[in-house]
Design a protein around this motif. Structure first.
Motif, PDB file in Angstrom:
ATOM      1  N   TRP A 183      -5.341   1.403  34.771  1.00 24.00           N
ATOM      2  CA  TRP A 183      -5.623   0.991  33.394  1.00 24.00           C
ATOM      3  C   TRP A 183      -5.911   2.215  32.541  1.00 24.00           C
TER       4      TRP A 183
ATOM      5  N   ARG B 229     -17.342   1.115  32.334  1.00 29.51           N
ATOM      6  CA  ARG B 229     -18.512   0.640  31.577  1.00 29.51           C
ATOM      7  C   ARG B 229     -19.011   1.716  30.619  1.00 29.51           C
TER       8      ARG B 229
ATOM      9  N   LEU C 223     -16.668   2.333  27.701  1.00 30.01           N
ATOM     10  CA  LEU C 223     -16.793   1.296  26.676  1.00 30.01           C
ATOM     11  C   LEU C 223     -18.097   1.440  25.896  1.00 30.01           C
TER      12      LEU C 223
ATOM     13  N   LEU D 263      -5.920  -5.890  28.416  1.00 27.97           N
ATOM     14  CA  LEU D 263      -7.280  -6.388  28.497  1.00 27.97           C
ATOM     15  C   LEU D 263      -7.978  -5.942  27.216  1.00 27.97           C
TER      16      LEU D 263
ATOM     17  N   VAL E  46     -11.443  -6.049  24.709  1.00 28.86           N
ATOM     18  CA  VAL E  46     -12.879  -6.297  24.568  1.00 28.86           C
ATOM     19  C   VAL E  46     -13.196  -6.104  23.093  1.00 28.86           C
TER      20      VAL E  46
ATOM     21  N   VAL F 213     -13.728 -11.255  25.741  1.00 30.02           N
ATOM     22  CA  VAL F 213     -12.954 -10.551  26.759  1.00 30.02           C
ATOM     23  C   VAL F 213     -11.705 -11.374  27.024  1.00 30.02           C
TER      24      VAL F 213
ATOM     25  N   LEU G 194      -7.635 -11.383  28.700  1.00 35.83           N
ATOM     26  CA  LEU G 194      -6.640 -10.776  29.569  1.00 35.83           C
ATOM     27  C   LEU G 194      -5.298 -11.411  29.231  1.00 35.83           C
TER      28      LEU G 194
ATOM     29  N   VAL H 251     -14.979  -6.551  32.906  1.00 39.90           N
ATOM     30  CA  VAL H 251     -13.955  -5.505  32.734  1.00 39.90           C
ATOM     31  C   VAL H 251     -13.920  -4.598  33.954  1.00 39.90           C
ATOM     32  N   GLU H 252     -15.069  -4.194  34.446  1.00 40.89           N
ATOM     33  CA  GLU H 252     -15.120  -3.342  35.631  1.00 40.89           C
ATOM     34  C   GLU H 252     -14.423  -4.029  36.813  1.00 40.89           C
TER      35      GLU H 252
ATOM     36  N   VAL I 265     -10.592  -4.065  36.264  1.00 40.83           N
ATOM     37  CA  VAL I 265     -10.031  -2.726  36.469  1.00 40.83           C
ATOM     38  C   VAL I 265     -10.013  -2.369  37.951  1.00 40.83           C
TER      39      VAL I 265
ATOM     40  N   TRP J  52      -9.973 -11.739  37.593  1.00 41.45           N
ATOM     41  CA  TRP J  52     -11.261 -12.134  37.063  1.00 41.45           C
ATOM     42  C   TRP J  52     -12.272 -12.182  38.205  1.00 41.45           C
TER      43      TRP J  52
END
Length: 127
Positions: free
Chosen positions: A5, A21, A24, A45, A47, A56, A58, A106-107, A110, A115
């Motif tokens: 990503w 994290r 962001l 993705l 945010v 969030v 996808l 998100v972490e 990635v 999910w």
């Protein structure tokens, strides 16, 4: 093959799950409340945050309406979601999640490409 990503407007270097994290949080601290990550498989993705809650989403590919994390127990709405183009929005809290939870989601995406298991029953497919 594991999907890599990239934060769309931060260059071409892949972002690691262990650092996404912080990346962001740094962007949010600079007032960049919308972030698009692009996966090597063509997924996106997004945010979008107001610094307290985040949307969030996808998306499988361009044109896909995608699916987004929800907080079905949340009530009310929150404002202050400012897109990169300057658009100012408010969303029902049920369609967003607390920022810390958003960063965890998100972490996980990635790192694992999916999910988090806790959220697979709490997604809305906008299809």
């Amino acid at each position: 093959m594991i999907e890599s990503w990239v934060i769309a407007d931060d260059g071409t270097a892949p972002v690691a799950a262990g650092t996404v994290r912080e990346a962001l949080r740094e962007r949010i601290g600079r007032g960049r409340l919308e972030t698009w990550l692009v996966g090597s498989s063509g997924r996106s993705l997004v945010v979008l945050t107001n610094t307290e809650r985040a949307l969030v989403m996808l998306l499988a590919d361009e044109g896909d309406p995608g699916e987004h994390a929800v907080d079905p127990e949340a009530r009310g709405a929150s404002a202050g979601f400012v897109s990169a183009n300057g658009q100012y929005d408010a969303y029902p809290n049920a369609d967003t999640v607390p920022l810390g939870e958003a960063l965890s989601i998100v972490e996980h995406i990635v790192r694992d490409g999916t999910w988090p298991p806790a959220h697979t029953g709490s997604l809305i497919a906008d299809r």
